[in-house]
Scaffold this motif. Sequence first.
Motif, mmCIF file in Angstrom:
data_model
loop_
_atom_site.group_PDB
_atom_site.id
_atom_site.type_symbol
_atom_site.label_atom_id
_atom_site.label_comp_id
_atom_site.label_asym_id
_atom_site.label_seq_id
_atom_site.Cartn_x
_atom_site.Cartn_y
_atom_site.Cartn_z
ATOM 1 N N PHE A 80 62.877 52.683 17.786
ATOM 2 C CA PHE A 80 62.730 52.569 19.233
ATOM 3 C C PHE A 80 63.366 53.760 19.949
ATOM 4 C CE2 PHE A 80 62.907 47.838 18.156
ATOM 5 C CZ PHE A 80 61.550 47.820 17.861
ATOM 6 N N GLU A 81 64.411 54.316 19.353
ATOM 7 C CA GLU A 81 65.009 55.526 19.905
ATOM 8 C C GLU A 81 64.000 56.669 19.878
ATOM 9 O OE1 GLU A 81 68.026 57.780 21.673
ATOM 10 O OE2 GLU A 81 68.016 55.632 21.223
ATOM 11 N N ALA A 82 63.281 56.800 18.763
ATOM 12 C CA ALA A 82 62.266 57.851 18.648
ATOM 13 C C ALA A 82 61.105 57.600 19.605
ATOM 14 C CB ALA A 82 61.761 57.920 17.207
ATOM 15 N N LEU A 83 60.725 56.341 19.758
ATOM 16 C CA LEU A 83 59.647 56.009 20.689
ATOM 17 C C LEU A 83 60.041 56.339 22.130
ATOM 18 C CD1 LEU A 83 58.341 52.646 19.254
ATOM 19 C CD2 LEU A 83 56.989 54.707 19.610
ATOM 20 N N GLY A 84 61.282 56.052 22.476
ATOM 21 C CA GLY A 84 61.753 56.348 23.824
ATOM 22 C C GLY A 84 61.765 57.839 24.102
#
Length: 259
Positions: A76-80
């Motif tokens: 989710f960090e990468a998606l953000g």
Amino acid sequence: MLRRAAAAAAAAAAAAAGRGLRGPLGAAGRRQRSGEGSPDGGSRSDRAPKIYTRTGDAGFSSTFTGERRLKGDRIFEALGATDELSSAIGLAGEFSSEKGHTFVEQLHKVQCMLQDVGSNIATPLSSAREAHLKRTSFSEKPVLELEQWIDSYSEQLPPLRAFILPSGGKSSAALHFSRAVCRRAERCVVPLVQAGEADPNVAKYLNSCALLDTNAPDVRSGFTAFPFVSRLSDYLFVLARYAAMKEGKEEKIYVKPES
């Protein structure tokens, strides 16, 4: 954010919509129960769907494969970071459009590719089935296209003889900012690739980094053994310089401050 990226997977994956993934298609894919109506007597399906789902209120969110993970998970960090990158590029595109730059369509295409990047990231290989992989695969073709764009603009630019500071007008400065966000997205995506959770072509598209063989002599002596050449961040850097040149704006260079 995640749900928007996952919903974009392979034409916004109809299967994802069934799990309530957020986004235009994901939200629209949630069917209303028969017999439910709106206050004006019309069917709820005639109304715009709600943007919130409440499914993440406990601090968890879903990947495209259906896993529930903490929102602090590195996926989710990468998606953000990828979502933020697309937003930064969108802003740069608006500034560039005001100046009549013809590369604006390329920036729009990059934003579309970043949706595909997000879909791939939202599909961790450790839990993906063949059907997931078919919907979210990411080929090398976009990487090669970026390289062609980079070469085309680079041939038109004056030689780079000093360290350039983000500057050169609003279009150029916004593109430099996008490049910096891209480098942060890189730092989020590379660990996923190294852990076997994302496609290496995603990292190639975004990143300027190095994949290290820790047993290689060059690494032990402090040098990068296997340079992982930047694509998107390089494109944004070259494009920033090109925008400044076309607008007749000065590129500010680094000058060591007097001590």
